[in-house]
Structure formats: structure tokens, C-alpha cells
Design an enzyme around this catalytic site. Structure first.
Site, PDB file in Angstrom:
ATOM      1  N   PHE A 108       0.857  -1.182   0.000  1.00 32.32           N
ATOM      2  CA  PHE A 108       0.000   0.000   0.000  1.00 32.32           C
ATOM      3  C   PHE A 108       0.900   1.241   0.000  1.00 32.32           C
ATOM      4  CE2 PHE A 108      -2.909   3.108   1.941  1.00 32.32           C
ATOM      5  CZ  PHE A 108      -4.029   2.907   1.160  1.00 32.32           C
TER       6      PHE A 108
ATOM      7  N   ASP B  33       1.576  -4.723   8.565  1.00 29.66           N
ATOM      8  CA  ASP B  33       0.407  -3.858   8.443  1.00 29.66           C
ATOM      9  C   ASP B  33      -0.813  -4.772   8.298  1.00 29.66           C
ATOM     10  OD1 ASP B  33      -1.651  -2.175   7.605  1.00 29.66           O
ATOM     11  OD2 ASP B  33      -0.305  -0.835   6.509  1.00 29.66           O
TER      12      ASP B  33
ATOM     13  N   ARG C 123     -13.303  -3.951  -7.101  1.00 30.49           N
ATOM     14  CA  ARG C 123     -12.999  -4.682  -5.872  1.00 30.49           C
ATOM     15  C   ARG C 123     -14.261  -4.891  -5.043  1.00 30.49           C
ATOM     16  NH1 ARG C 123      -8.857  -2.180  -1.450  1.00 30.49           N
ATOM     17  NH2 ARG C 123     -10.723  -1.042  -0.890  1.00 30.49           N
TER      18      ARG C 123
ATOM     19  N   TYR D 147     -10.839   2.021  10.350  1.00 30.89           N
ATOM     20  CA  TYR D 147     -12.094   2.340   9.648  1.00 30.89           C
ATOM     21  C   TYR D 147     -12.518   1.320   8.611  1.00 30.89           C
ATOM     22  CZ  TYR D 147      -8.643   4.532   6.487  1.00 30.89           C
ATOM     23  OH  TYR D 147      -7.566   4.789   5.679  1.00 30.89           O
ATOM     24  N   LYS D 148     -11.786   0.214   8.494  1.00 29.35           N
ATOM     25  CA  LYS D 148     -12.155  -0.825   7.513  1.00 29.35           C
ATOM     26  C   LYS D 148     -13.038  -1.864   8.212  1.00 29.35           C
ATOM     27  CE  LYS D 148      -8.333   0.404   4.590  1.00 29.35           C
ATOM     28  NZ  LYS D 148      -6.879   0.496   4.608  1.00 29.35           N
TER      29      LYS D 148
HETATM   30  C1  LIG Z   1      -6.162   1.661   4.638  1.00 29.38           C
HETATM   31  C2  LIG Z   1      -4.719   1.410   4.777  1.00 29.38           C
HETATM   32  C3  LIG Z   1      -3.902   2.328   5.422  1.00 29.38           C
HETATM   33  C4  LIG Z   1      -4.474   3.613   5.935  1.00 29.38           C
HETATM   34  O1  LIG Z   1      -3.521   4.509   6.358  1.00 29.38           O
HETATM   35  P1  LIG Z   1      -3.959   5.838   7.118  1.00 29.38           P
HETATM   36  O2  LIG Z   1      -2.695   6.528   7.365  1.00 29.38           O
HETATM   37  O3  LIG Z   1      -4.647   5.419   8.379  1.00 29.38           O
HETATM   38  O4  LIG Z   1      -4.882   6.589   6.218  1.00 29.38           O
HETATM   39  C5  LIG Z   1      -2.555   2.022   5.570  1.00 29.38           C
HETATM   40  N1  LIG Z   1      -2.049   0.870   5.094  1.00 29.38           N
HETATM   41  C6  LIG Z   1      -2.823  -0.045   4.459  1.00 29.38           C
HETATM   42  C7  LIG Z   1      -2.223  -1.308   3.986  1.00 29.38           C
HETATM   43  C8  LIG Z   1      -4.165   0.217   4.277  1.00 29.38           C
HETATM   44  O5  LIG Z   1      -4.927  -0.670   3.651  1.00 29.38           O
END
Ligand SMILES: *Cc1c(COP(=O)(O)O)cnc(C)c1O
Length: 416
Positions: A129, A201, A375, A226-227
Site C-alpha cells: 500500500f 500492516d 474490488r 475504519y475498515k
Molecule cells: C487503509 C490502509 C492504510 C491507511 O492509512 P492511514 O494513514 O490510516 O490513512 C494504511 N495501510 C494499508 C495497507 C491500508 O490498507
């Protein structure tokens, strides 16, 4: 002709025998929407809605600053953190809920690097990500390449790159685009054997996949609120730090909330013991309270049941779309075997963006992921098997009739 797909009667039976079926009633989801996007922004729980009102009206509104003590606002990063600990297989006092994943990653990566004075490499995956890579690159700029160098490789090359130059292995368990899933236990033990610290992560894993941070001897982890945790837009994220590292942590975003005694207003920073040292500034109480209440939905269920249902929902989806001639233009980009993917399915299509927009207009809420991915996320707490059936009917209609080619679906929105 597709003769092997589940029948409406079988789908009804799947919902009737679903041990999680009552959970949907704990969410507020508009009746006409099929929400296949809980992996991007989990929906509002009734608990959280009520808590938001209580915190705003009763606590902030009436009790004002006394609420830090009387309503234990000051403890919320840990109260919420311990609820997350249960979902990721962590014993107490190794979790804190704070800040965003990006900020938490900076704290954790910097700590891990300082624990490896003779090594400078952060090894990651090229399709990780992006924010994870950006944070690591920022650290490289700040510290200089002699102290911090980011190296990214393709997924199949990861194992062979785990050598004695690597200080930290930074990986996301479930790939945000195609859903590919890493074996945390295996990679962590390979890294450990070469003296490498691991940072996982868990953003697309927590709340939907069974995790065993302590048992797998993970060093550090971060994850998103938030997921699948349904903590609300911009909800605080979390940090897991294995207890064995607590003495060695030195995180650079030192703030008063991470001080041993914030209210002595000591001019010199002295880090708190344990997870409190990961705090920086004042926690966002409205967000944190909403997050804390969203986590209560998990109190009486097991992640094993959640994960099992996520797989069953995705399997049903695949069963209902397979062999459909109209859908041949959609290519499955996720692993066909659920053991090797997270709770999502990704399909590529040259008109993926238009398809997503057309689906969203038809109340099937999905994500587009650049450049060509549709997705579908399978959040088991509120989705019914019946929703999957309805969603696939709508997808078939839109793709067959090429509704997605309409002009109104071509314009890119700011958030995709
Ligand atoms: C959603 C997500 C994030 C979100 O990062 P924020 O800094 O909280 O916005 C980070 N890493 C991954 C792999 C994600 O899917």
C-alpha cells in the site's frame, strides 16, 4: 448454461444457518444498499451512533473538562486498544489505539531501525500500500541512506532477499488491490532467523482474519480502524508492540501524551513505560469513543466464525458468476483458493471505473482501484448471502447491457 450454481433455496438456508446473522441488526445500513465496501469504510454501528451522541451531548456538553477523568477519556487509547488485542491474538498491554496508520508506521519503523544499529535496510514489497512505502521513503530522506535505505522487491523475491543487511521487513498481510495474503507466521520466522525485525500492516486483516501476533512472535504491527473494524471515517489506527521490545522503544514523534508524567510539565522528555510511549498528542476523543463502541460488536463472536463466513460469501459470489458468458470480460485477479487471499475479490476489466460507477448507482457499493480493478469486499458482520445473490444479478445485468458505457459514468470523482 450454469447448472451448478447455488439455488435461491440454498441461499436462504445459508442465511438461516449463519451464526452471525443477528449481527446485521447492530448496524445502520440503508435498506436498499448492498454494501460490498466494508473493507474501505465500515458502516455505522448503532453502538457508535449512540456513543457519539452521549459523548457530545452529555460528556463534552455537560461535564466539559472533568470528562477526562470522570468519563475516562484519558484511558480510551488503551480501552479501545485492548479490544483490538483480542482480535489479533495479543496478550494485554501491547496495544494502543491512536493516530493514523501512516503516523504509527513512522513511529514503529523508526523504533525498529534504532534497535538495529548495524543494519540500514527496510525491505518491503513494490506493490505494498503506497502510504507504507511513502512513510519509509520519508524516513530515508530524514535519516540519510547510510542509516535508512528502502528496498522494494516483487512478492516472489521476498524470501530470498531476507539477508543480514535487512534491519526491518515491512509488509502488509493482505494486498489492497488483489487480496493476496501473506503467511505471517512463515515470513516472521524466516526473518527472525536472520536477525530481522518485522512490522506487519494488518489494515485489511484485522477484524476479518484470524491472527496470532504473540504466538507468531511478531515484533510490531499496525492496522486501520475504519475498515473491518467499522470505527468510522478517519478512525484512529492502532499499534501492536511485542512486550519484549518495550524497554528498547524510542519513537521520534515525542509528545506530552507519551511522557512518563504529562502533567508535571517537565521540560525534558522522559518516555512512559509500555504502550503509552507511542502516544504523541491529545487523542481525538469523539473519534476514539466511536471506535471504542464499534469494537463492542466483536465482543460475543469469534474471528474464526467471521473469517469462515467471509470465505463462504466470496465462494458464493464466485459460484454465482462463474460460467456466465456475459461476465467473461471480467478477469479474476485474486487467488481462487480462499486460503491465499483476504476477504475480498478483485476483477480486472478495461472499463472497471465505469462498471464501479454503474454498480454504485444501482446500489451495489464497490470500489474501483486504479488502473483497472473492480474490488468487492465481504464484511461478514452485516452482509447476508442473499445480498451476494442480488449483487451478482445486478452485476450481470450491467455488464451484459453495457450500462457502464454511459457518459455519466466516465467522469472521475475526486475520491475513487
Ligand atoms: C487503509 C490502509 C492504510 C491507511 O492509512 P492511514 O494513514 O490510516 O490513512 C494504511 N495501510 C494499508 C495497507 C491500508 O490498507
Amino acid at each position: 448454461m450454469n447448472t451448478s450454481s447455488a439455488s435461491p433455496q440454498e441461499i436462504k438456508e445459508l442465511d438461516q444457518s449463519d451464526p452471525l446473522s443477528a449481527k446485521r441488526g447492530e448496524f445502520l445500513i440503508p435498506a436498499d444498499i448492498i454494501y460490498l465496501n466494508g473493507n474501505s469504510l465500515g458502516p455505522l454501528t448503532k453502538n457508535s451512533q449512540q456513543r457519539a451522541q452521549e459523548v457530545v451531548q452529555e460528556q463534552w456538553g455537560k461535564d466539559l473538562i472533568a470528562s477526562w477523568n470522570t468519563h475516562a477519556w484519558i484511558d480510551l487509547p488503551f480501552t479501545a486498544g485492548e479490544k483490538i488485542a483480542k482480535l489479533i491474538g495479543a496478550a494485554q498491554q501491547q496495544l494502543v489505539c491512536c493516530d493514523s496508520v501512516s503516523i504509527n508506521l513512522l513511529k514503529v519503523l523508526a523504533s525498529a531501525l534504532q534497535m538495529q544499529p548495524s543494519r540500514n535496510l527496510i525491505l518491503s514489497q513494490e506493490d505494498n500500500f503506497p502510504t507504507d512505502l511513502y512513510v519509509a521513503q520519508g524516513l530515508e530522506t530524514l535519516l540519510g541512506a547510510a542509516r535508512c535505505k528502502v528496498k522494494t522487491v516483487a512478492e516472489p523475491d521476498l524470501a530470498q532477499e531476507l539477508d543480514e543487511d535487512v534491519a526491518v521487513l515491512l509488509l502488509t498481510q493482505v494486498n489492497f488491490r488483489n487480496g493476496d495474503k501473506h503467511d505471517i507466521e512463515r515470513l516472521t520466522s524466516m526473518a527472525k532467523a536472520r536477525g530481522i525485525l518485522v512490522v506487519w500492516d494488518l489494515s485489511h486483516s484485522v477484524g476479518v482474519l484470524p491472527l496470532q501476533m504473540d504466538k507468531w512472535e511478531v515484533d510490531f504491527a499496525v492496522g486501520c480502524g475504519y475498515k473491518y473494524l467499522n470505527g468510522g471515517p478517519g478512525a484512529p489506527a492502532f499499534i501492536y508492540a511485542n512486550k519484549k521490545h518495550h524497554e528498547a522503544i524510542k519513537q521520534p514523534i515525542q509528545g506530552w501524551m507519551g511522557h512518563r508524567e504529562p502533567f508535571t510539565f517537565d521540560p525534558d522528555y522522559k518516555n512512559a513505560a509500555g504502550m503509552a510511549q507511542f502516544l504523541t498528542g491529545t487523542p481525538p476523543i469523539l473519534s476514539l469513543a466511536v471506535m471504542d463502541s464499534a469494537l463492542d460488536v466483536f465482543a460475543d463472536i469469534t474471528v474464526t466464525d467471521i473469517s469462515r463466513k467471509a470465505n463462504a460469501l466470496a465462494e458464493l459470489f464466485l459460484d454465482l458468476v462463474k460460467d456466465d458468458e456475459d461476465l467473461h470480460s471480467l478477469t479474476l485477479e485474486s487467488k481462487a483458493d480462499s486460503a491465499f487471499r483476504g476477504a475480498q475479490l478483485a476483477f480486472s476489466h478495461p472499463d472497471a471505473y465505469g462498471i464501479c460507477r454503474a454498480l454504485n448507482k444501482a446500489s451495489v457499493v464497490v470500489d474501483f482501484r486504479s488502473p483497472n480493478i473492480v474490488r468487492f469486499g465481504f464484511s461478514p458482520l452485516f452482509l447476508r448471502f442473499e445480498d451476494i445473490w442480488r449483487a451478482t444479478q445486478i452485476i450481470k445485468k450491467i455488464v451484459k447491457e453495457k450500462t457502464y458505457l454511459a457518459d455519466e459514468f466516465s467522469l472521475r470523482l475526486k475520491v475513487t
